[in-house]
Design a protein around this motif. Structure first.
Motif, PDB file in Angstrom:
ATOM      1  N   LEU A 249       3.412 -10.519 -78.957  1.00 28.22           N
ATOM      2  CA  LEU A 249       3.652 -10.817 -77.875  1.00 28.22           C
ATOM      3  C   LEU A 249       2.598 -12.502 -78.362  1.00 28.22           C
ATOM      4  CD1 LEU A 249       4.307 -13.367 -75.882  1.00 28.22           C
ATOM      5  CD2 LEU A 249       1.636 -11.767 -74.472  1.00 28.22           C
ATOM      6  N   GLU A 250       1.350 -11.487 -79.077  1.00 28.59           N
ATOM      7  CA  GLU A 250       0.391 -13.146 -79.892  1.00 28.59           C
ATOM      8  C   GLU A 250       1.056 -13.707 -80.867  1.00 28.59           C
ATOM      9  OE1 GLU A 250      -3.363 -11.533 -80.509  1.00 28.59           O
ATOM     10  OE2 GLU A 250      -4.129 -13.389 -80.920  1.00 28.59           O
ATOM     11  N   PHE A 251       2.275 -13.137 -81.785  1.00 32.45           N
ATOM     12  CA  PHE A 251       2.950 -14.082 -82.754  1.00 32.45           C
ATOM     13  C   PHE A 251       3.910 -15.233 -82.470  1.00 32.45           C
ATOM     14  CE2 PHE A 251       6.036 -13.954 -85.447  1.00 32.45           C
ATOM     15  CZ  PHE A 251       5.741 -14.122 -86.880  1.00 32.45           C
ATOM     16  N   LEU A 252       4.055 -14.152 -81.723  1.00 31.40           N
ATOM     17  CA  LEU A 252       5.516 -15.359 -80.933  1.00 31.40           C
ATOM     18  C   LEU A 252       4.668 -16.451 -79.414  1.00 31.40           C
ATOM     19  CD1 LEU A 252       8.247 -12.450 -79.001  1.00 31.40           C
ATOM     20  CD2 LEU A 252       8.247 -13.935 -80.940  1.00 31.40           C
ATOM     21  N   LEU A 253       3.579 -16.117 -79.048  1.00 29.03           N
ATOM     22  CA  LEU A 253       3.158 -17.466 -78.556  1.00 29.03           C
ATOM     23  C   LEU A 253       2.369 -18.057 -79.148  1.00 29.03           C
ATOM     24  CD1 LEU A 253       1.449 -15.345 -75.677  1.00 29.03           C
ATOM     25  CD2 LEU A 253       2.815 -17.254 -75.531  1.00 29.03           C
ATOM     26  N   TRP A 254       2.087 -17.466 -80.570  1.00 30.85           N
ATOM     27  CA  TRP A 254       1.740 -18.585 -81.756  1.00 30.85           C
ATOM     28  C   TRP A 254       3.266 -19.335 -82.653  1.00 30.85           C
ATOM     29  CZ3 TRP A 254       2.672 -18.439 -86.879  1.00 30.85           C
ATOM     30  CH2 TRP A 254       1.797 -19.669 -87.800  1.00 30.85           C
ATOM     31  N   ILE A 255       3.536 -18.806 -82.614  1.00 30.10           N
ATOM     32  CA  ILE A 255       5.834 -19.979 -83.154  1.00 30.10           C
ATOM     33  C   ILE A 255       5.631 -20.728 -82.317  1.00 30.10           C
ATOM     34  CG2 ILE A 255       7.186 -19.645 -83.277  1.00 30.10           C
ATOM     35  CD1 ILE A 255       6.423 -17.573 -85.626  1.00 30.10           C
ATOM     36  N   SER A 256       5.463 -20.454 -80.988  1.00 33.09           N
ATOM     37  CA  SER A 256       5.763 -20.901 -80.122  1.00 33.09           C
ATOM     38  C   SER A 256       5.023 -22.209 -79.413  1.00 33.09           C
ATOM     39  CB  SER A 256       6.498 -20.384 -78.294  1.00 33.09           C
ATOM     40  OG  SER A 256       4.750 -20.192 -77.841  1.00 33.09           O
ATOM     41  N   SER A 257       3.674 -22.093 -80.475  1.00 37.41           N
ATOM     42  CA  SER A 257       2.851 -23.091 -80.625  1.00 37.41           C
ATOM     43  C   SER A 257       3.629 -24.401 -81.031  1.00 37.41           C
ATOM     44  CB  SER A 257       1.797 -22.753 -81.109  1.00 37.41           C
ATOM     45  OG  SER A 257       1.473 -22.704 -82.664  1.00 37.41           O
ATOM     46  N   PHE A 258       4.981 -23.938 -81.968  1.00 39.00           N
ATOM     47  CA  PHE A 258       5.509 -25.451 -83.371  1.00 39.00           C
ATOM     48  C   PHE A 258       6.511 -25.516 -82.166  1.00 39.00           C
ATOM     49  CE2 PHE A 258       2.428 -21.845 -85.921  1.00 39.00           C
ATOM     50  CZ  PHE A 258       1.927 -22.940 -86.366  1.00 39.00           C
ATOM     51  N   LEU A 259       6.622 -24.726 -81.487  1.00 40.57           N
ATOM     52  CA  LEU A 259       8.187 -24.582 -80.743  1.00 40.57           C
ATOM     53  C   LEU A 259       8.461 -24.327 -79.793  1.00 40.57           C
ATOM     54  CD1 LEU A 259      10.790 -22.427 -83.003  1.00 40.57           C
ATOM     55  CD2 LEU A 259      10.299 -24.745 -83.276  1.00 40.57           C
ATOM     56  N   PRO A 260       7.847 -25.355 -78.632  1.00 36.17           N
ATOM     57  CA  PRO A 260       7.578 -25.214 -76.915  1.00 36.17           C
ATOM     58  C   PRO A 260       8.550 -24.536 -76.511  1.00 36.17           C
ATOM     59  CG  PRO A 260       6.873 -27.352 -77.964  1.00 36.17           C
ATOM     60  CD  PRO A 260       7.611 -26.590 -79.008  1.00 36.17           C
ATOM     61  N   GLY A 261       9.923 -25.097 -76.801  1.00 37.37           N
ATOM     62  CA  GLY A 261      10.761 -24.562 -76.330  1.00 37.37           C
ATOM     63  C   GLY A 261      11.372 -23.145 -76.175  1.00 37.37           C
ATOM     64  N   LEU A 262      10.817 -22.374 -77.242  1.00 38.15           N
ATOM     65  CA  LEU A 262      10.743 -21.001 -76.978  1.00 38.15           C
ATOM     66  C   LEU A 262       9.893 -20.558 -75.718  1.00 38.15           C
ATOM     67  CD1 LEU A 262       9.594 -19.761 -80.797  1.00 38.15           C
ATOM     68  CD2 LEU A 262      12.121 -20.070 -79.140  1.00 38.15           C
ATOM     69  N   VAL A 263       9.289 -20.852 -75.440  1.00 37.35           N
ATOM     70  CA  VAL A 263       8.238 -20.086 -74.099  1.00 37.35           C
ATOM     71  C   VAL A 263       8.870 -19.545 -73.082  1.00 37.35           C
ATOM     72  CG1 VAL A 263       6.532 -20.582 -72.544  1.00 37.35           C
ATOM     73  CG2 VAL A 263       5.650 -21.639 -74.745  1.00 37.35           C
ATOM     74  N   GLY A 264      10.063 -19.989 -72.419  1.00 37.06           N
ATOM     75  CA  GLY A 264      10.779 -19.687 -71.782  1.00 37.06           C
ATOM     76  C   GLY A 264      11.159 -18.286 -71.754  1.00 37.06           C
ATOM     77  N   TRP A 265      11.897 -18.445 -73.424  1.00 40.60           N
ATOM     78  CA  TRP A 265      12.735 -17.488 -73.903  1.00 40.60           C
ATOM     79  C   TRP A 265      11.819 -15.872 -73.972  1.00 40.60           C
ATOM     80  CZ3 TRP A 265      11.880 -14.110 -78.264  1.00 40.60           C
ATOM     81  CH2 TRP A 265      12.080 -13.361 -78.340  1.00 40.60           C
ATOM     82  N   ILE A 266      10.178 -16.472 -74.204  1.00 40.47           N
ATOM     83  CA  ILE A 266       9.181 -15.501 -74.339  1.00 40.47           C
ATOM     84  C   ILE A 266       8.676 -15.109 -72.630  1.00 40.47           C
ATOM     85  CG2 ILE A 266       6.579 -15.111 -74.770  1.00 40.47           C
ATOM     86  CD1 ILE A 266       7.038 -17.478 -77.282  1.00 40.47           C
ATOM     87  N   ASN A 267       8.975 -15.635 -72.200  1.00 40.91           N
ATOM     88  CA  ASN A 267       8.623 -15.331 -70.413  1.00 40.91           C
ATOM     89  C   ASN A 267       9.673 -14.709 -70.106  1.00 40.91           C
ATOM     90  OD1 ASN A 267       6.674 -17.114 -70.452  1.00 40.91           O
ATOM     91  ND2 ASN A 267       7.153 -18.480 -69.278  1.00 40.91           N
ATOM     92  N   ARG A 268      10.703 -15.165 -70.798  1.00 38.64           N
ATOM     93  CA  ARG A 268      12.102 -13.964 -69.603  1.00 38.64           C
ATOM     94  C   ARG A 268      11.754 -12.508 -70.514  1.00 38.64           C
ATOM     95  NH1 ARG A 268      13.556 -19.066 -69.314  1.00 38.64           N
ATOM     96  NH2 ARG A 268      14.922 -18.645 -71.679  1.00 38.64           N
ATOM     97  N   PHE A 269      11.667 -12.132 -71.867  1.00 42.85           N
ATOM     98  CA  PHE A 269      11.609 -11.540 -72.866  1.00 42.85           C
ATOM     99  C   PHE A 269      10.113 -10.484 -72.235  1.00 42.85           C
ATOM    100  CE2 PHE A 269      10.267  -9.244 -77.141  1.00 42.85           C
ATOM    101  CZ  PHE A 269      11.499  -8.122 -76.493  1.00 42.85           C
ATOM    102  N   PHE A 270       9.492 -11.007 -72.233  1.00 40.74           N
ATOM    103  CA  PHE A 270       8.357  -9.650 -71.365  1.00 40.74           C
ATOM    104  C   PHE A 270       8.023  -9.466 -70.436  1.00 40.74           C
ATOM    105  CE2 PHE A 270       6.231 -10.657 -75.639  1.00 40.74           C
ATOM    106  CZ  PHE A 270       6.013 -10.199 -75.908  1.00 40.74           C
TER     107      PHE A 270
END
Ligand SMILES: Cc1cc2nc3c(=O)[nH]c(=O)nc-3n(C[C@H](O)[C@H](O)[C@H](O)COP(=O)(O)OP(=O)(O)OC[C@H]3O[C@@H](n4cnc5c(N)ncnc54)[C@H](O)[C@@H]3O)c2cc1C
Length: 434
Positions: A250-271
Motif C-alpha cells: 500500500l505504501e509503495f502504491l500510494l507513493w506511485i500515485s503521488s505522481f499518477l493521482p488517477g491511480l488512487v481510485g484503483w488503489i482504494n478499490r483494490f484494497f
C-alpha cells in the motif's frame, strides 16, 4: 530540583507538526510539576503538557516550557467494587490495559490506538463509536479533593492545567473485562444508502459499537459490527495484512500515485477487495478489537456532526468527489457515532453525533496535495453544523467556535479565571480563544 533540557525537538507521531521548546521537562511527581510551573511564572514563560504526542495537529506544541508526562505513569488505585481506576495522567493506555486486566476490569470504550495517555485522550476529547457510549472524557472525572476542577471542563487541551492538580491524575469509570466479536458486511453504496443511512437507528441499536467505512472513488462500503460475546478469543488470519505485505504494498502504491493521482481510485478499490471481500471474523479482549497497529503516517480531519445529518453530509462528500475527478481522497472515510454529553467544549455537547473521519496518507513521509479535499470536507461539515475534533488539525477560529458551541463564552470565562496570564496557551489555542 527537577532537571530541564535545552535543544529538544518535539514532533508529533505523524511528523506533521513539531516545535523546539525552550526547556523540556519530564517530572516524576506533582511536586516537580509545581517546581516547573513556579519557574515558568517567575520567568514569564508559557507551558504546554504533552502525553503520547499522537495528536495530528499543533495542539501540543510550544516554544516555551514543555512538560512531558511520560514519567508520571502509575496506576494509583483500583477500586474493584466501584469499578474505578485512578491513574497518573501520563500513563499510556497500552500500559493501563494489562493492569486493569489483572483486576478483571477494562475500559468500556477506546479510540483506535493505545500509545496515547490518559491525559491526552481526556484532554482532547478522543472518541470511538457506539451510540450508547460518550467520548472518552465521559468516562473520567476529576480526582478529589480538587473540586474546583469542574466536571464540564473535562476537555482541556493542556489548558487550565496545573492551577489545580486534577490534570495530573484522573479517575476512569471501568467495567468488567469483556470479549468483543468483530464482524462485517459489505454493501454497494446505493444499498448502504437505503439499508444503513435511511435506517441508521436500527443499525445503531443492533450493534453496540457500530461503524461503517466508505472507500472514496468507489461504490464500496464495509459495515462493521463489534459486540459483546461469550465466545472465547479467536481470530481468522488475514495473511496479507498479518504478514505486513499489505502495508508495504500500500505504501509503495500510494507513493506511485503521488505522481499518477488517477491511480488512487484503483488503489482504494483494490484494497477494499483485499480487506473486505472475504468473510473475516474475530473475537478478542475489547482493547485488542478496538485498537490496531497504525503503520501509516497520515493527515486526518474528523468532525462531529449532528447524527441526523449523516446521510446528507456523506452524500455531499461523495458528490463533490464525483464532480471533481482530480480531487484525490484516500481510503477510508470512517463513520462513527457517539452519545451526546454535557461537557462544555465536547464536539458532542448536547447532541448525539456522527464523526466522519477523512484521511490522507503520507507514503514514505511524502505529503500528497489535499487542500481541495480538505476545504470541500470542511465546507460540508460546517454547513451541517459540525464541530472539529480538538486533536486534529482544522482551520477554525474563535468566531467559528462561538457559533458552534452554545457554552463557548462560559468556558472562556472559566479559562480566564484559571489561567489569567495565558500561561498555558500556545499558537493553536490562541486561534481558538482569541
Ligand atoms: C494513529 C492514530 C489513531 C487515532 N485514533 C483516534 C480515534 O480513534 N479517535 C479519536 O478521537 N482520536 C484518535 N486519534 C487522536 C488521539 O486520540 C488524540 O490525539 C489524543 O489526544 C492523543 O493522546 P496523546 O497522549 O498522544 O496526547 P497529546 O497529543 O500528547 O496531547 C493532546 C492534548 O492533550 C493535552 N494533554 C496531554 N496530557 C495532558 C495532561 N496530563 N494534562 C493536561 N493536558 C494534557 C496536550 O497538551 C494536548 O493539548 C488518533 C491518533 C493517531 C495518531
Amino acid at each position: 530540583m527537577v532537571h530541564g533540557y535545552k535543544g529538544v525537538k518535539f514532533q508529533n507521531w505523524a511528523r506533521t507538526y513539531g516545535c523546539c521548546p525552550e526547556m523540556y521537562y519530564q517530572p516524576t511527581s506533582v511536586e516537580e510539576v509545581r517546581e516547573v510551573l513556579a519557574l515558568a511564572r517567575q520567568q514569564n514563560k508559557r507551558v504546554k503538557v504533552v502525553g503520547g504526542g499522537h495528536s495530528p495537529s499543533d495542539i501540543a506544541c510550544t516554544d516555551g516550557f514543555m512538560i512531558h508526562m511520560g514519567k508520571m505513569n502509575r496506576v494509583l488505585q483500583v477500586d474493584t467494587e466501584k469499578k474505578q481506576v485512578t491513574v497518573e495522567a501520563g500513563i499510556l493506555l497500552s500500559d493501563l490495559h494489562p493492569q486493569l486486566g489483572k483486576h478483571g476490569l477494562a475500559l468500556s470504550n477506546l479510540g483506535a490506538v493505545s500509545d496515547v495517555t490518559a491525559g491526552g485522550v481526556i484532554g482532547s476529547g478522543t472518541h470511538n463509536t457506539g451510540i450508547k457510549h460518550g467520548i472518552l472524557p465521559t468516562l473520567s472525572h476529576p480526582v478529589a479533593p480538587e473540586k474546583q476542577c469542574l466536571n464540564f471542563t473535562r476537555i482541556w487541551f493542556g489548558e487550565l492545567v496545573m492551577n489545580t492538580d486534577c490534570r495530573l491524575r484522573s479517575a476512569f469509570k471501568t467495567c468488567l473485562q469483556y470479549v468483543l466479536a468483530w464482524t462485517h458486511a459489505v454493501f454497494p453504496f446505493a444499498f448502504c444508502r437505503g439499508q444503513v443511512l435511511d435506517n441508521l437507528d436500527s443499525h445503531l441499536k443492533k450493534s453496540e459499537y457500530f461503524r461503517f467505512l466508505w472507500f472514496p472513488h468507489s461504490e464500496n462500503v464495509s459495515v462493521i459490527y463489534q459486540d459483546h460475546t461469550n465466545k472465547p478469543p479467536s481470530s481468522s488470519a488475514n495473511w496479507f495484512w498479518d504478514y505486513a505485505i499489505g502495508f508495504y504494498l500500500l505504501e509503495f502504491l500510494l507513493w506511485i500515485s503521488s505522481f499518477l493521482p488517477g491511480l488512487v481510485g484503483w488503489i482504494n478499490r483494490f484494497f477494499f477487495w483485499l480487506l473486505f471481500t472475504r468473510k473475516r471474523e474475530s473475537s478478542n479482549l475489547s482493547h485488542e478489537i478496538f485498537t490496531y497497529e497504525c503503520r501509516f503516517k497520515q493527515h486526518v480531519q474528523d468532525w462531529a456532526i449532528p447524527r441526523e445529518k449523516t446521510k446528507e453530509a456523506l452524500l455531499e462528500l461523495k458528490a463533490v468527489l464525483e464532480t471533481h475527478p482530480k480531487m484525490v481522497a484516500h481510503f477510508p472515510v470512517e463513520v462513527r457515532f457517539t452519545r451526546g454529553d454535557d461537557i462544555l467544549l465536547s464536539p458532542c455537547f448536547q447532541r448525539d453525533s456522527c464523526y466522519m473521519n477523512i484521511i490522507m496518507y503520507r507514503p514514505y513521509g511524502k505529503d500528497i496535495p489535499r487542500l481541495d479535499y480538505w476545504l470541500a470536507y470542511e465546507t460540508i461539515m460546517k454547513k451541517v453544523g459540525g464541530r472539529p475534533h480538538w486533536a486534529k488539525a482544522h482551520n477554525c477560529t474563535r468566531k467559528d467556535f462561538e457559533k458552534m458551541y452554545p457554552a463557548f463564552s462560559k468556558f472562556c470565562a472559566i479559562r480566564e479565571k484559571l489561567d489569567p496570564t495565558g500561561m498555558f496557551l500556545n499558537a493553536y489555542l490562541e486561534k481558538v480563544f482569541y
